[in-house]
Design a protein around this motif. Structure first.
Motif, PDB file in Angstrom:
ATOM      1  N   VAL A   1      -2.701  -4.409  -4.985  1.00 55.92           N
ATOM      2  CA  VAL A   1      -3.265  -3.892  -3.738  1.00 55.92           C
ATOM      3  C   VAL A   1      -4.471  -4.740  -3.320  1.00 55.92           C
ATOM      4  CG1 VAL A   1      -4.390  -1.919  -2.651  1.00 55.92           C
ATOM      5  CG2 VAL A   1      -2.417  -1.560  -4.105  1.00 55.92           C
TER       6      VAL A   1
ATOM      7  N   MET B   1      -2.470   9.734  -0.746  1.00 56.58           N
ATOM      8  CA  MET B   1      -2.624  10.242  -2.102  1.00 56.58           C
ATOM      9  C   MET B   1      -3.240  11.646  -2.087  1.00 56.58           C
ATOM     10  SD  MET B   1      -5.112   8.580  -4.935  1.00 56.58           S
ATOM     11  CE  MET B   1      -6.414   9.713  -5.315  1.00 56.58           C
TER      12      MET B   1
ATOM     13  N   LEU C   1      -3.400   4.684   2.283  1.00 57.89           N
ATOM     14  CA  LEU C   1      -3.086   4.943   0.872  1.00 57.89           C
ATOM     15  C   LEU C   1      -3.932   6.085   0.337  1.00 57.89           C
ATOM     16  CD1 LEU C   1      -1.959   4.401  -1.940  1.00 57.89           C
ATOM     17  CD2 LEU C   1      -3.518   2.478  -2.151  1.00 57.89           C
TER      18      LEU C   1
ATOM     19  N   ILE D   1      10.597   4.908  -5.022  1.00 57.72           N
ATOM     20  CA  ILE D   1       9.644   4.057  -4.294  1.00 57.72           C
ATOM     21  C   ILE D   1       8.856   3.204  -5.287  1.00 57.72           C
ATOM     22  CG2 ILE D   1       7.623   4.077  -2.782  1.00 57.72           C
ATOM     23  CD1 ILE D   1       8.707   6.692  -1.614  1.00 57.72           C
ATOM     24  N   PHE D   2       8.431   3.848  -6.394  1.00 60.52           N
ATOM     25  CA  PHE D   2       7.640   3.157  -7.410  1.00 60.52           C
ATOM     26  C   PHE D   2       8.377   1.935  -7.939  1.00 60.52           C
ATOM     27  CE2 PHE D   2       6.447   2.603 -11.900  1.00 60.52           C
ATOM     28  CZ  PHE D   2       5.087   2.430 -11.761  1.00 60.52           C
TER      29      PHE D   2
ATOM     30  N   LEU E   1       7.799  -1.581  -6.628  1.00 63.79           N
ATOM     31  CA  LEU E   1       6.624  -2.379  -6.986  1.00 63.79           C
ATOM     32  C   LEU E   1       7.038  -3.589  -7.828  1.00 63.79           C
ATOM     33  CD1 LEU E   1       3.845   0.245  -7.822  1.00 63.79           C
ATOM     34  CD2 LEU E   1       3.835  -1.431  -5.982  1.00 63.79           C
TER      35      LEU E   1
ATOM     36  N   TYR F   1       1.930   8.998   4.166  1.00 63.07           N
ATOM     37  CA  TYR F   1       1.427   7.653   4.464  1.00 63.07           C
ATOM     38  C   TYR F   1       1.317   7.434   5.971  1.00 63.07           C
ATOM     39  CZ  TYR F   1       0.717   2.640   4.159  1.00 63.07           C
ATOM     40  OH  TYR F   1       0.185   1.388   4.274  1.00 63.07           O
TER      41      TYR F   1
ATOM     42  N   TYR G   1       8.758  16.189  -6.875  1.00 61.25           N
ATOM     43  CA  TYR G   1       8.321  14.931  -6.263  1.00 61.25           C
ATOM     44  C   TYR G   1       8.773  13.690  -7.024  1.00 61.25           C
ATOM     45  CZ  TYR G   1       5.560  11.174  -4.429  1.00 61.25           C
ATOM     46  OH  TYR G   1       5.196   9.970  -3.891  1.00 61.25           O
TER      47      TYR G   1
ATOM     48  N   ALA H   1       0.840  -1.202   0.000  1.00 57.29           N
ATOM     49  CA  ALA H   1       0.000   0.000   0.000  1.00 57.29           C
ATOM     50  C   ALA H   1       0.875   1.252   0.000  1.00 57.29           C
ATOM     51  CB  ALA H   1      -0.940  -0.006   1.199  1.00 57.29           C
ATOM     52  N   PHE H   2       1.964   1.220   0.764  1.00 64.09           N
ATOM     53  CA  PHE H   2       2.863   2.383   0.760  1.00 64.09           C
ATOM     54  C   PHE H   2       3.528   2.565  -0.601  1.00 64.09           C
ATOM     55  CE2 PHE H   2       7.356   3.670   1.110  1.00 64.09           C
ATOM     56  CZ  PHE H   2       7.133   5.017   1.317  1.00 64.09           C
ATOM     57  N   LEU H   3       3.954   1.449  -1.211  1.00 61.56           N
ATOM     58  CA  LEU H   3       4.630   1.546  -2.510  1.00 61.56           C
ATOM     59  C   LEU H   3       3.707   2.152  -3.571  1.00 61.56           C
ATOM     60  CD1 LEU H   3       6.522  -1.873  -2.626  1.00 61.56           C
ATOM     61  CD2 LEU H   3       7.387   0.356  -1.936  1.00 61.56           C
ATOM     62  N   PHE H   4       2.394   2.104  -3.316  1.00 61.03           N
ATOM     63  CA  PHE H   4       1.439   2.646  -4.274  1.00 61.03           C
ATOM     64  C   PHE H   4       1.227   4.144  -4.101  1.00 61.03           C
ATOM     65  CE2 PHE H   4      -1.770   1.509  -7.396  1.00 61.03           C
ATOM     66  CZ  PHE H   4      -1.261   0.328  -7.865  1.00 61.03           C
ATOM     67  N   VAL H   5       1.741   4.734  -3.010  1.00 61.15           N
ATOM     68  CA  VAL H   5       1.528   6.171  -2.762  1.00 61.15           C
ATOM     69  C   VAL H   5       2.031   7.036  -3.929  1.00 61.15           C
ATOM     70  CG1 VAL H   5       2.230   8.100  -1.277  1.00 61.15           C
ATOM     71  CG2 VAL H   5       1.347   6.012  -0.264  1.00 61.15           C
TER      72      VAL H   5
ATOM     73  N   TYR I   1      -8.786  -0.668  -1.955  1.00 59.57           N
ATOM     74  CA  TYR I   1      -8.123  -0.536  -0.661  1.00 59.57           C
ATOM     75  C   TYR I   1      -9.049   0.139   0.340  1.00 59.57           C
ATOM     76  CZ  TYR I   1      -4.240   0.209   2.531  1.00 59.57           C
ATOM     77  OH  TYR I   1      -3.411   0.182   3.620  1.00 59.57           O
TER      78      TYR I   1
END
Lengths: 149, 268
Positions: B227, B67, B63, B100-101, B104, B44, B93, A84-88, B197
């Motif tokens: 997710v 966002m 999440l 971070i992306f 995934l 977060y 940003y 869920a954090f990686l989706f931020v 989510y």
């Protein structure tokens, strides 16, 4: 914490211990690397991205016992717990598309909301229907042990 | 805003902050990733804290809060620096967000682990799993097409909505191929995950989906991607395993089914 963690490990045979995190990371990196070599082989009209190929590779390696759960599960479970954090950043990425939302935004968000609910409900009910058919038409067992292993 | 350039002292302060965030010309080339990573973690964690003190109110899912709050902060900072939100997102940003992306990638392949843990279910029900996903997806496509048409989306909009069951990396090129807008499709895929989510638990209860753990897992994986799989894992090991397999199979089914569906429906 560290003491209670290391004490039982010494009692176990060496083969049962989880692999060191750095080894687990290396396995993930190696699988991603191989997947990234395979992914471009698919034609542009039939894209299969690297992480999907990687998931299949890791599953096949686990199913064929080439890789054991203890080689990957510590790092893998950790990554899943972060999802869920990686989706931020993906969510925040919408900041760059605020213009799209300004023009047709409300309708698009409404369709996506409907689509999400439809996909969840339709797939779940289809499965329930097919499992009913399996039980009542083909008389095959549908008993499942829902305890986690 | 004006405050930053009101005095020479303040202007220097603004330049220093701009350098640090990478919004000034000099800083932009450096591609400072620290702000993006910090902001992601901050929003977060605020979301987690709100979720805790809000006693699990669904709109306070970390999440979703992360966002909305993240976009709002970028919007405010863009105003302060006198630029557009999109530009500020890109320069300040994105460098950190991209790092971070990237994670995934290993997080997605990690779903092979819960999938394999219930390999017994996969082996016994593989035919039901594949058929459910194909039939369920095609039926969903008709609903999505109808909803998009009913709400008055144009051809591009409809085409952008159809591939959203797949992961972003598949959905975007398919959208382009059938005459949609890849950016809108990417947005749909992200919103799928955010919606599942936030509303997943409630939807599972409201539609009594969890009576059949296999169906619950396949549905959550189809609608919410990875997710959704994380959500399914909270329901149980079978649900998690089924959601993981759904992510893979649905993506490939979208590859095969969506282009001919769009052609039959007269899109493109």
């Amino acid at each position: 914490m560290a003491q209670s963690h290391s004490a039982p490990q010494t009692d176990q045979p060496a083969t049962e211990q989880p692999s060191p995190i750095i080894v687990q990371m290396a396995i993930f990196a190696a699988i991603l690397f191989v997947a990234s070599l395979i992914s471009p082989l698919f034609p542009p009209s039939f894209p299969v991205p690297t992480p999907v190929i990687g998931l299949i590779i890791l599953y096949v390696l686990l199913a064929t016992h080439i890789i054991k759960l203890r080689n990957v599960e510590k790092f893998g479970d950790f990554m899943i717990s972060l999802i869920a954090f990686l989706f931020v950043p993906s969510g925040i990425q919408l900041a760059a598309s605020l213009d799209i939302l300004r023009t047709q935004g409300l309708q698009i968000v409404a369709v996506v909301l409907i689509a999400t609910i439809v996909m969840l409900v339709v797939v779940a009910y289809t499965t329930a229907g097919l499992i009913w058919i399996r039980k009542h038409v083909f008389h095959r067992s549908v008993d499942i042990d829902s305890q986690s292993h | 805003m004006v405050i930053l350039s009101a005095t020479p002292h303040m202007a220097a302060w603004g330049k220093w902050l701009g350098d640090a965030l990478g919004t000034n010309a000099a800083g932009a080339s450096a591609g400072n990733a620290i702000f993006g990573i910090f902001l992601s973690l901050l929003v977060y964690l605020i979301g987690q804290w709100l979720f805790k003190i809000g006693k699990g109110f669904f709109l306070f899912q970390p999440l979703f809060v992360g966002m909305v709050l993240g976009i709002f902060i970028l919007f405010l900072l863009a105003k302060v620096f006198g630029t557009t939100t999109a530009n500020f997102y890109k320069s300040a940003y994105k460098p950190g967000g991209d790092i971070i992306f990237w994670f995934l990638n290993p997080a997605t392949i990690a779903f092979a682990i819960p999938l394999y843990r219930r390999n017994d279910i996969v082996k016994r029900f593989w035919l039901e799993i594949i058929l459910s996903l194909i039939i369920g997806l095609v039926a969903s496509l008709f609903f999505i097409y109808g909803a998009a048409k009913f709400l008055g989306l144009d051809h591009t909009g409809i085409a952008s909505m159809l591939p959203q069951a797949a992961t972003t990396a598949i959905a975007m090129p398919i959208a382009t191929a059938i005459g949609g807008d890849a950016a809108v499709t990417a947005m749909a895929c992200i919103l799928n995950a955010v919606i599942i989510y936030a509303l997943g638990d409630w939807l599972v209860k409201a539609f009594r989906i969890n009576h059949d753990p296999i169906g619950a897992g396949l549905g959550l994986g189809t609608a919410g991607h990875t997710v959704g799989s994380a959500k399914a894992l909270q329901l149980g090991s079978i649900q998690g395993s089924m959601a993981s397999i759904a992510v893979v199979i649905v993506s490939i089914v979208v590859d095969i089914v969506v282009p001919p569906f769009a052609a039959i429906m007269g899109l493109k």
